[in-house]
Design an enzyme around this catalytic site. Sequence first.
Site, mmCIF file in Angstrom:
data_model
loop_
_atom_site.group_PDB
_atom_site.id
_atom_site.type_symbol
_atom_site.label_atom_id
_atom_site.label_comp_id
_atom_site.label_asym_id
_atom_site.label_seq_id
_atom_site.Cartn_x
_atom_site.Cartn_y
_atom_site.Cartn_z
ATOM 1 N N LYS A 1 0.820 -1.214 0.000
ATOM 2 C CA LYS A 1 0.000 0.000 0.000
ATOM 3 C C LYS A 1 0.852 1.262 0.000
ATOM 4 C CE LYS A 1 -4.245 -2.086 1.476
ATOM 5 N NZ LYS A 1 -5.267 -2.272 2.498
ATOM 6 N N ARG B 1 -2.970 -9.949 5.500
ATOM 7 C CA ARG B 1 -3.318 -10.089 4.074
ATOM 8 C C ARG B 1 -2.137 -9.574 3.251
ATOM 9 N NH1 ARG B 1 -5.451 -6.910 0.138
ATOM 10 N NH2 ARG B 1 -6.923 -7.835 -1.298
HETATM 11 C C1 YH5 Z 1 -7.527 -4.831 3.342
HETATM 12 O O1 YH5 Z 1 -6.679 -4.052 3.789
HETATM 13 N N1 YH5 Z 1 -7.322 -4.356 0.848
HETATM 14 S S1 YH5 Z 1 -7.837 -4.443 -1.845
HETATM 15 C C2 YH5 Z 1 -3.874 -0.113 -2.742
HETATM 16 C C3 YH5 Z 1 -2.526 -0.384 -2.807
HETATM 17 C C4 YH5 Z 1 -2.066 -1.688 -2.552
HETATM 18 C C5 YH5 Z 1 -2.931 -2.684 -2.261
HETATM 19 C C6 YH5 Z 1 -1.973 1.868 -3.430
HETATM 20 N N2 YH5 Z 1 -8.932 -5.777 0.233
HETATM 21 C C7 YH5 Z 1 -7.830 -4.959 1.954
HETATM 22 O O2 YH5 Z 1 -4.838 -4.582 -1.549
HETATM 23 N N3 YH5 Z 1 -9.505 -6.625 2.434
HETATM 24 C C8 YH5 Z 1 -8.032 -4.867 -0.185
HETATM 25 O O3 YH5 Z 1 -1.597 0.575 -3.086
HETATM 26 C C9 YH5 Z 1 -8.811 -5.853 1.564
HETATM 27 N N4 YH5 Z 1 -8.257 -5.621 4.184
HETATM 28 C C10 YH5 Z 1 -9.211 -6.498 3.729
HETATM 29 N N5 YH5 Z 1 -9.870 -7.229 4.637
HETATM 30 C C11 YH5 Z 1 -6.664 -3.101 -1.851
HETATM 31 C C12 YH5 Z 1 -5.238 -3.491 -1.852
HETATM 32 C C13 YH5 Z 1 -4.289 -2.408 -2.205
HETATM 33 C C14 YH5 Z 1 -4.742 -1.129 -2.440
#
Ligand code: YH5
Length: 269
Positions: free
Chosen positions: A212, A247
């Site tokens: 993230k 996760r």
């Molecule tokens: C979460 O935290 N996140 S999808 C933006 C990024 C990198 C990765 C800008 N589903 C979560 O992984 N479910 C997602 O960089 C989730 N907890 C739970 N329970 C977003 C994601 C991501 C978004």
Amino acid sequence: MDVIQPIIMGVLNVTPDSFSDGGKFFDASSAIEQAKSMVDSGAGIIDIGGESTRPGAFAVSINDELNRVIPVIKALQGEINVPISIDTSKPEVMEQAVESGASIINDVNALRAEGAVEMAAKLKTHVCLMHMQGSPRTMQNNPNYDDVVDDIKRFFKERIKVCEAAGIELNSITLDPGFGFGKNLGHNIALLKNLSEFHEFGVTILAGLSRKSMIGSLLGDKNVDSRMIGSVTAALIAVENGADIIRVHDVSETNDAIKVWHQIKNFRE
Ligand code: YH5
């Protein structure tokens, strides 16, 4: 050994515009290989998502989401021996995903969509309720809290009440503060440092920090392909602060970190 080893939830994106995998695993056969490889590397849950929730993303139609996730869930039946979670906010997707073999509903919208709580109760699966301020489209435009930890606790209290009223038992609920979902860097750090406070609800806690923008910021704006070690480090801090499930995209590397942490934690002279 008295400290329990946390569970690694491996992220399997099946979105063509998927923020970090660029749609690489969209086709079902490569998604299956990727899922198997994550299980071999230590994943205890595979999280399948067909709805892009990265900041600025537009909503996806029910049909597009179903067409992405259902073939993959069906194809994984008998191929992996760990639970599959479906990362969705749509009751229709929850229903078909569970009928196809998913056993956990992971909802970044904490079952706030119309009919979602009732659907989760009917399906009798485990649910993960994640906090998000705003919607993916606009959530990073000036997120605002009185006290980020207290505000999110209040949110969880209300969602747990709604879930219990619908017949979802407390022991079927996991809570997640939703790193990056309507939070600035200070909010994310406060949540990570105080993660253990969310144990007051008596349920398991999930933390998703992998790749993230928080990690990118802390590394001087490193791009997404260069955030692996930063992500593993953040995952380990989350575990030290009480995360039960983490996760992650980089399962093998995170698993090594957790194995070392776990053995040192439980070492007795
Ligand atoms: C979460 O935290 N996140 S999808 C933006 C990024 C990198 C990765 C800008 N589903 C979560 O992984 N479910 C997602 O960089 C989730 N907890 C739970 N329970 C977003 C994601 C991501 C978004």
